[in-house]
Design a protein around this motif. Structure first.
Motif, PDB file in Angstrom:
ATOM      1  N   TYR A   1       0.832  -1.207   0.000  1.00  0.00           N
ATOM      2  CA  TYR A   1       0.000   0.000   0.000  1.00  0.00           C
ATOM      3  C   TYR A   1       0.869   1.260   0.000  1.00  0.00           C
ATOM      4  CZ  TYR A   1      -3.269   3.609   1.409  1.00  0.00           C
ATOM      5  OH  TYR A   1      -3.995   4.774   1.456  1.00  0.00           O
TER       6      TYR A   1
ATOM      7  N   LEU B   1       2.352   1.787  -3.401  1.00  0.00           N
ATOM      8  CA  LEU B   1       1.370   2.258  -4.379  1.00  0.00           C
ATOM      9  C   LEU B   1       1.038   3.730  -4.162  1.00  0.00           C
ATOM     10  CD1 LEU B   1      -0.536   1.832  -6.706  1.00  0.00           C
ATOM     11  CD2 LEU B   1      -2.193   0.811  -5.117  1.00  0.00           C
ATOM     12  N   THR B   2       0.863   4.130  -2.916  1.00  0.00           N
ATOM     13  CA  THR B   2       0.548   5.537  -2.651  1.00  0.00           C
ATOM     14  C   THR B   2       1.744   6.438  -2.985  1.00  0.00           C
ATOM     15  OG1 THR B   2       1.136   5.226  -0.306  1.00  0.00           O
ATOM     16  CG2 THR B   2      -1.183   5.056  -0.895  1.00  0.00           C
TER      17      THR B   2
ATOM     18  N   ARG C   1       3.854   5.829  -5.431  1.00  0.00           N
ATOM     19  CA  ARG C   1       3.813   5.935  -6.881  1.00  0.00           C
ATOM     20  C   ARG C   1       2.765   6.967  -7.309  1.00  0.00           C
ATOM     21  NH1 ARG C   1       6.103   1.175  -9.391  1.00  0.00           N
ATOM     22  NH2 ARG C   1       4.707   1.292 -11.170  1.00  0.00           N
ATOM     23  N   ARG C   2       1.619   6.918  -6.665  1.00  0.00           N
ATOM     24  CA  ARG C   2       0.566   7.891  -6.997  1.00  0.00           C
ATOM     25  C   ARG C   2       1.027   9.315  -6.712  1.00  0.00           C
ATOM     26  NH1 ARG C   2      -3.773  10.599  -7.322  1.00  0.00           N
ATOM     27  NH2 ARG C   2      -4.873  11.510  -5.580  1.00  0.00           N
TER      28      ARG C   2
ATOM     29  N   SER D   1       0.761   2.390 -12.888  1.00  0.00           N
ATOM     30  CA  SER D   1       1.119   0.982 -12.732  1.00  0.00           C
ATOM     31  C   SER D   1       0.275   0.090 -13.622  1.00  0.00           C
ATOM     32  CB  SER D   1       0.929   0.547 -11.266  1.00  0.00           C
ATOM     33  OG  SER D   1       1.708   1.331 -10.387  1.00  0.00           O
TER      34      SER D   1
ATOM     35  N   ASP E   1       3.746  -4.511 -12.788  1.00  0.00           N
ATOM     36  CA  ASP E   1       3.854  -4.052 -11.400  1.00  0.00           C
ATOM     37  C   ASP E   1       3.146  -4.968 -10.413  1.00  0.00           C
ATOM     38  OD1 ASP E   1       5.261  -1.426 -11.830  1.00  0.00           O
ATOM     39  OD2 ASP E   1       3.519  -1.133 -13.121  1.00  0.00           O
ATOM     40  N   TYR E   2       2.040  -5.602 -10.854  1.00  0.00           N
ATOM     41  CA  TYR E   2       1.274  -6.472  -9.961  1.00  0.00           C
ATOM     42  C   TYR E   2       0.650  -7.611 -10.753  1.00  0.00           C
ATOM     43  CZ  TYR E   2       1.411  -2.183  -7.171  1.00  0.00           C
ATOM     44  OH  TYR E   2       1.839  -1.059  -6.521  1.00  0.00           O
TER      45      TYR E   2
ATOM     46  N   LEU F   1      -8.428   1.807  -1.182  1.00  0.00           N
ATOM     47  CA  LEU F   1      -8.300   1.773  -2.632  1.00  0.00           C
ATOM     48  C   LEU F   1      -9.696   1.784  -3.240  1.00  0.00           C
ATOM     49  CD1 LEU F   1      -5.697  -1.134  -3.082  1.00  0.00           C
ATOM     50  CD2 LEU F   1      -5.189   1.312  -2.983  1.00  0.00           C
TER      51      LEU F   1
ATOM     52  N   PRO G   1      -5.757   5.759  -4.138  1.00  0.00           N
ATOM     53  CA  PRO G   1      -5.380   5.251  -5.460  1.00  0.00           C
ATOM     54  C   PRO G   1      -6.588   4.605  -6.143  1.00  0.00           C
ATOM     55  CG  PRO G   1      -3.726   4.644  -3.827  1.00  0.00           C
ATOM     56  CD  PRO G   1      -4.893   5.208  -3.070  1.00  0.00           C
TER      57      PRO G   1
ATOM     58  N   ASP H   1      -4.721   5.115 -11.465  1.00  0.00           N
ATOM     59  CA  ASP H   1      -3.349   4.900 -11.004  1.00  0.00           C
ATOM     60  C   ASP H   1      -2.830   3.533 -11.419  1.00  0.00           C
ATOM     61  OD1 ASP H   1      -2.935   7.372  -9.320  1.00  0.00           O
ATOM     62  OD2 ASP H   1      -4.733   6.559  -8.376  1.00  0.00           O
ATOM     63  N   VAL H   2      -3.753   2.585 -11.559  1.00  0.00           N
ATOM     64  CA  VAL H   2      -3.408   1.230 -11.993  1.00  0.00           C
ATOM     65  C   VAL H   2      -4.402   0.813 -13.066  1.00  0.00           C
ATOM     66  CG1 VAL H   2      -3.059  -1.179 -11.298  1.00  0.00           C
ATOM     67  CG2 VAL H   2      -2.632   0.663  -9.648  1.00  0.00           C
TER      68      VAL H   2
END
Length: 254
Positions: free
Chosen positions: A7, A10-11, A13-14, A20, A48-49, A173, A201, A223-224
């Protein structure tokens, strides 16, 4: 041991505007050879995931798929469950989905109550996720199995208020999903409305089967972006979209 939580990563990256790519793998739709090919492609291209799960998961392939991913790839594996039976501690984390677009209590909280003791005992990182099904032109397995009506595709305000309520309830999320086999993706207008309504995100999936559709989702505020069905049909699409997302991160366009 993972030093930074999924988490937090990811935040972060945002925060820096870094988009992503997630690959959704449905154990029911992939044989071992297909899985191995996707894993090999993920070693060549940035992914990324991995999200693992589906609306039914009728086979016992999920555990084997996660084992394969963990043994052959360093990409984080997140469970994308539709039922409390679909838990597996081999994964790195779980998108703990609360179906906030519907009014079926079983998928808002019921399945979570059953899963909670098992999740507490596991080492899975738990990511509380507001899951919003969006009408994308046809009934999907997710809407049928959940017995819920998707959000109207042309009502971005409803989606924005739904996401806002989810964020106020503590969900970390938001996942806007057209569902497997969506005829068209979640609209940029809806993504943008949700982006303006929440700080969490945003994950967007369903019907993203071209570079242009991925670009539209990212520009609107995703974001993803999640791809699934398309790489089951055409595994080489993974390389194309991975390069496109990396290009977006570098110059702002795909």
């Amino acid at each position: 041991m993972r030093l930074t939580s999924l988490y937090d990563a990811l935040t972060e990256r945002r925060k820096h505007g870094h988009k992503s790519l997630a690959v959704l793998l449905d154990p029911d739709n992939l044989d071992e050879a297909s899985c191995q090919h996707i894993v090999e492609l993920s070693a060549q291209h940035v992914v990324d995931y991995f999200f693992v799960g589906g609306s039914l998961v009728m086979t016992s392939h999920q555990a084997a798929l996660i084992r394969l991913l963990k043994s052959r790839s360093a990409v984080p594996v997140l469970l994308f469950p539709s039922h409390s039976l679909h838990l597996d501690s081999q994964a790195d984390g779980i998108l703990l989905l609360s179906l906030i677009s519907g009014r079926n209590p079983d998928f808002l909280i019921g399945q979570h109550v059953v899963a909670a003791p098992l999740l507490r005992q596991s080492n899975l990182e738990i990511l509380p996720t507001g899951y919003m099904l969006v009408d994308t032109g046809r009934q999907t397995t997710a809407s049928y199995m959940s017995g819920t009506t998707p959000l109207p595709h042309d009502k971005p305000t409803i989606a924005a208020c739904t996401a806002m309520a989810g964020e106020m309830l503590g969900l970390r999320l938001m996942y806007l999903d057209g569902g497997s086999g969506a005829q068209h993706p979640v609209s940029p207008a809806m993504i943008q409305a949700v982006r303006q309504a929440v700080e969490t995100p945003i994950i967007v999936g369903g019907g993203i089967n071209t570079i242009e559709k991925a670009h539209n989702a990212l520009i609107a505020g995703a974001d993803v972006v999640v791809i699934g069905n398309q790489i089951e049909k055409d595994p080489d699409f993974l390389g194309q979209i991975s390069k496109a997302v990396q290009s977006f991160n570098q110059v702002g366009v795909l």
